[in-house]
Design a protein around this motif. Structure first.
Motif, PDB file in Angstrom:
ATOM      1  N   UNK A   1     -33.234 -19.106 -32.502  1.00  0.00           N
ATOM      2  CA  UNK A   1     -33.102 -18.601 -31.129  1.00  0.00           C
ATOM      3  C   UNK A   1     -32.175 -17.408 -31.046  1.00  0.00           C
ATOM      4  N   UNK A   2     -31.096 -17.444 -31.808  1.00  0.00           N
ATOM      5  CA  UNK A   2     -30.159 -16.317 -31.803  1.00  0.00           C
ATOM      6  C   UNK A   2     -30.820 -15.047 -32.330  1.00  0.00           C
ATOM      7  N   UNK A   3     -31.640 -15.194 -33.374  1.00  0.00           N
ATOM      8  CA  UNK A   3     -32.306 -14.013 -33.923  1.00  0.00           C
ATOM      9  C   UNK A   3     -33.282 -13.439 -32.891  1.00  0.00           C
ATOM     10  N   UNK A   4     -33.923 -14.300 -32.118  1.00  0.00           N
ATOM     11  CA  UNK A   4     -34.795 -13.803 -31.034  1.00  0.00           C
ATOM     12  C   UNK A   4     -33.969 -13.025 -30.005  1.00  0.00           C
ATOM     13  N   UNK A   5     -32.759 -13.531 -29.724  1.00  0.00           N
ATOM     14  CA  UNK A   5     -31.898 -12.864 -28.745  1.00  0.00           C
ATOM     15  C   UNK A   5     -31.547 -11.449 -29.196  1.00  0.00           C
TER      16      UNK A   5
ATOM     17  N   UNK B   1     -35.853 -17.335 -23.362  1.00  0.00           N
ATOM     18  CA  UNK B   1     -34.461 -17.374 -23.804  1.00  0.00           C
ATOM     19  C   UNK B   1     -33.638 -18.009 -22.697  1.00  0.00           C
ATOM     20  N   UNK B   2     -32.573 -18.720 -23.076  1.00  0.00           N
ATOM     21  CA  UNK B   2     -31.696 -19.339 -22.070  1.00  0.00           C
ATOM     22  C   UNK B   2     -30.996 -18.235 -21.265  1.00  0.00           C
ATOM     23  N   UNK B   3     -30.495 -18.608 -20.082  1.00  0.00           N
ATOM     24  CA  UNK B   3     -29.806 -17.618 -19.242  1.00  0.00           C
ATOM     25  C   UNK B   3     -28.606 -16.997 -19.971  1.00  0.00           C
ATOM     26  N   UNK B   4     -27.771 -17.779 -20.704  1.00  0.00           N
ATOM     27  CA  UNK B   4     -26.672 -17.116 -21.427  1.00  0.00           C
ATOM     28  C   UNK B   4     -27.174 -16.081 -22.438  1.00  0.00           C
ATOM     29  N   UNK B   5     -28.302 -16.356 -23.073  1.00  0.00           N
ATOM     30  CA  UNK B   5     -28.817 -15.379 -24.047  1.00  0.00           C
ATOM     31  C   UNK B   5     -29.396 -14.154 -23.334  1.00  0.00           C
TER      32      UNK B   5
ATOM     33  N   UNK C   1     -26.455 -12.119 -22.407  1.00  0.00           N
ATOM     34  CA  UNK C   1     -25.952 -11.370 -23.585  1.00  0.00           C
ATOM     35  C   UNK C   1     -26.778 -10.107 -23.770  1.00  0.00           C
ATOM     36  N   UNK C   2     -28.078 -10.231 -23.628  1.00  0.00           N
ATOM     37  CA  UNK C   2     -28.948  -9.063 -23.813  1.00  0.00           C
ATOM     38  C   UNK C   2     -28.641  -7.992 -22.759  1.00  0.00           C
ATOM     39  N   UNK C   3     -28.519  -8.430 -21.492  1.00  0.00           N
ATOM     40  CA  UNK C   3     -28.230  -7.443 -20.436  1.00  0.00           C
ATOM     41  C   UNK C   3     -26.900  -6.754 -20.708  1.00  0.00           C
TER      42      UNK C   3
ATOM     43  N   UNK D   1     -25.611  -6.111 -23.391  1.00  0.00           N
ATOM     44  CA  UNK D   1     -25.728  -5.219 -24.539  1.00  0.00           C
ATOM     45  C   UNK D   1     -26.810  -4.158 -24.336  1.00  0.00           C
ATOM     46  N   UNK D   2     -27.202  -3.959 -23.075  1.00  0.00           N
ATOM     47  CA  UNK D   2     -28.123  -2.872 -22.747  1.00  0.00           C
ATOM     48  C   UNK D   2     -29.571  -3.135 -23.121  1.00  0.00           C
ATOM     49  N   UNK D   3     -29.934  -4.416 -23.306  1.00  0.00           N
ATOM     50  CA  UNK D   3     -31.319  -4.752 -23.681  1.00  0.00           C
ATOM     51  C   UNK D   3     -32.067  -5.314 -22.480  1.00  0.00           C
ATOM     52  N   UNK D   4     -33.393  -5.345 -22.593  1.00  0.00           N
ATOM     53  CA  UNK D   4     -34.208  -6.018 -21.589  1.00  0.00           C
ATOM     54  C   UNK D   4     -33.947  -7.533 -21.668  1.00  0.00           C
ATOM     55  N   UNK D   5     -34.322  -8.272 -20.640  1.00  0.00           N
ATOM     56  CA  UNK D   5     -34.061  -9.719 -20.640  1.00  0.00           C
ATOM     57  C   UNK D   5     -34.715 -10.432 -21.820  1.00  0.00           C
TER      58      UNK D   5
END
Ligand SMILES: NC(=O)c1ccc[n+]([C@@H]2O[C@H](COP(=O)([O-])OP(=O)(O)OC[C@H]3O[C@@H](n4cnc5c(N)ncnc54)[C@H](OP(=O)(O)O)[C@@H]3O)[C@@H](O)[C@H]2O)c1
Length: 261
Positions: free
Chosen positions: A67-71, A93-97, A100-102, A104-108
């Motif tokens: 799951x982390x690698x997907x994040x 992905x879970x809301x915390x993940x 984390x993406x948001x 770090x400037x990534x899409x959800x």
């Protein structure tokens, strides 16, 4: 993010306690250049499946890293064989993940990328029908999509009689998917290796003997061996080892170069 199923670093520099999700995310990280990471789980005697599926090899710690690698990725690449066989659902992905993406400037969510020469795909499969981001299908120039597929996915045609993986990956990168995670299967991994497109392998070794029968994590035509240095070893409470191998940046061929023989 929680500590989850305990995982500790054993090499290099053993860590004193279990790794938190932010520590794990930092250990795997995102590369500073276009990068293809491949993730597999195998038994200690090299089997890629138990009773035909990967699930029997994967414990909670492996699922946590999976799951982390997907994040961490922009695009999640899977071959049609694995998508069909394992009944891939929409990437969630879970809301915390997602947070984390948001941050770090990534899409959800990452974009699902399916590799299929035949386009023998079911648009009603959850991976397409429920996808939070419209999936991309890398396919051949002359493949005919089944009814409804182009309603739920974008086709990228790359190659006259087979999917040209180097051309497909270059197209994904032009579209902003620089950090790619490939979840298999073995025939796709073998073809990516043959085309010298693999920058990293994350391999979970499950502590069991599967015996004869199942295949390896790589399949298809033989290709030249390639050196892949070890970067870290993590150990989980269930006895699984998580190994990360990645080539040096200066070992990677320049983008657009012809694959090495
Ligand atoms: N242990 C693990 O971590 C893990 C991970 C993934 C999968 N698995 C297991 O692996 C098995 C499936 O693997 P598999 O090796 O049979 O199939 P695969 O690699 O998942 O899929 C092969 C398919 O990919 C498509 N493809 C298109 N262009 C390709 C190209 N240039 N090179 C390679 N493939 C291309 C083709 O789809 P079309 O037929 O649509 O043209 C081909 O039939 C399942 O049992 C699954 O459970 C295990």
């Amino acid at each position: 993010m929680s500590v989850g199923s305990p995982v500790s670093r054993v090499w290099p520099a053993p860590a004193t306690g279990p790794l938190t999700d932010p520590e794990l995310a930092a250990l795997y990280g995102r590369a500073d250049r276009p990068h293809l990471r491949v993730n597999f789980v195998s038994s200690v005697d090299g089997a890629v499946t138990l009773d035909g599926y990967s699930a029997g090899l994967s414990g909670e710690p492996d699922k946590r890293v999976f799951g982390l690698l997907r994040m961490l990725c922009d695009g999640l690449v899977v071959a049609a064989g694995t998508l069909r066989h394992e009944g891939y659902r929409a990437v969630r992905l879970s809301e915390p993940r997602r947070a984390w993406r948001r941050a770090n400037g990534l899409t959800d969510y990452p974009t699902l990328v399916v590799v299929s020469g035949s386009l023998d795909l079911d648009p009603a499969q959850g991976a397409f029908a429920d996808a939070p981001v419209r999936p991309v299908v890398l396919t051949r120039d002359d493949a005919t999509p089944p009814p409804g597929l182009t309603d739920v996915a974008d086709l990228v045609r790359c190659g006259p009689d087979r999917v040209d993986l180097a051309a497909g990956l270059a197209e994904l990168r032009r579209g902003g998917l620089g950090q790619l995670l490939c979840e298999g299967g073995p025939h796709l991994f073998g073809a990516l290796t043959a085309a010298d497109l693999v920058d990293e392998l994350c391999l979970t070794v499950a502590p069991l003997l599967a015996g004869g029968g199942p295949g390896r994590i790589s399949a298809g035509d033989a290709s030249a061996p390639r050196r892949l240095p070890l970067r870290h070893v993590l150990a989980a409470e269930d006895g699984a080892l998580m190994l990360r191998y990645a080539r040096d940046a200066d070992d990677a061929p320049p983008a657009g170069a012809a694959p090495a023989a």
